[in-house]
Design an enzyme around this catalytic site. Structure first.
Site, short mmCIF file in Angstrom:
data_model
loop_
_atom_site.label_atom_id
_atom_site.label_comp_id
_atom_site.label_asym_id
_atom_site.label_seq_id
_atom_site.Cartn_x
_atom_site.Cartn_y
_atom_site.Cartn_z
N THR A 29 -2.17 -3.89 -10.80
CA THR A 29 -1.24 -2.75 -11.28
C THR A 29 -2.12 -1.56 -10.80
OG1 THR A 29 0.13 -1.32 -12.82
CG2 THR A 29 -1.97 -2.39 -13.52
N CYS A 35 -1.22 8.28 -1.99
CA CYS A 35 -1.96 7.11 -1.82
C CYS A 35 -0.97 6.06 -1.25
CB CYS A 35 -3.00 6.58 -2.71
SG CYS A 35 -4.31 7.79 -3.06
N HIS A 52 -5.74 0.14 -2.60
CA HIS A 52 -5.34 1.42 -2.99
C HIS A 52 -6.29 2.24 -2.30
CE1 HIS A 52 -4.16 4.42 -6.18
NE2 HIS A 52 -4.50 5.20 -5.39
#
Length: 180
Positions: A29, A35, A52
């Site tokens: 998650t 981003c 990420h």
């Protein structure tokens, strides 16, 4: 809407990080604004992962900076290959790239464009996802099954985005989208 896939372990991926798994009970998650997170997996090998990244491209020094997309994508792909994935079977979903602050440059769009172009150049199948918009979002990804779910965070919930809290997400129905 489908029922929640089962998971035993939740791993939160923050800026500059990646995580992979071949365990069905793992859910990855993250919380995104401008981003982008790439959720990439090899369905035959049963392994997948998420990164990420904060900025598009490779930076001024030519790579190696965890904030930049090239490094984030290469690190994730290499980790998947080491875990048994095959490049020609990789498939990806992309999330993020929002524009949360008007009047500034649209770094979210630059991140989204970079990620789509990277997948195309590398020959990785792009299955979709959710890019752009003006809201932060929480993304959940089950790397073995490839199921991804996004919940848009309303303006009054954006404190969660700033905190990047790792606590379990509340059940939400408004603004929730499940991709499979």
């Amino acid at each position: 809407m489908m029922a929640d896939p089962e998971y035993e372990v939740r791993r939160h991926v923050v800026q500059g990080e990646h995580s992979i798994s071949d365990q069905p009970g793992v859910m990855l998650t993250t919380i995104l604004g401008s981003c982008v997170a790439a959720c990439i997996r090899d369905p035959k090998a049963g392994v997948g992962g998420m990164n990420h990244f904060l900025l598009p491209g490779e930076g001024r020094e030519g790579g190696g900076d965890i904030r930049f997309g090239v490094y984030a994508m290469e690190v994730l792909i290499n980790a998947l290959l080491r875990a048994g994935a095959r490049r020609e079977r990789l498939e990806a979903k992309l999330f993020g790239g929002g524009r949360l602050v008007r009047g500034l440059s649209d770094i979210g769009e630059a991140n989204a464009s970079f990620a789509r172009d990277f997948l195309e150049k590398e020959g990785i199948a792009f299955l979709g996802g959710s890019l752009g918009g003006d809201c932060a979002r929480r993304v959940q990804f089950w790397p073995v099954s490839g199921v991804a779910r996004q919940s848009l965070l309303q303006r009054e919930q954006e404190h969660v985005f700033i905190k990047e809290a790792g606590s379990p997400a509340p059940k939400q129905h408004a603004g929730e989208l499940e991709l499979f």
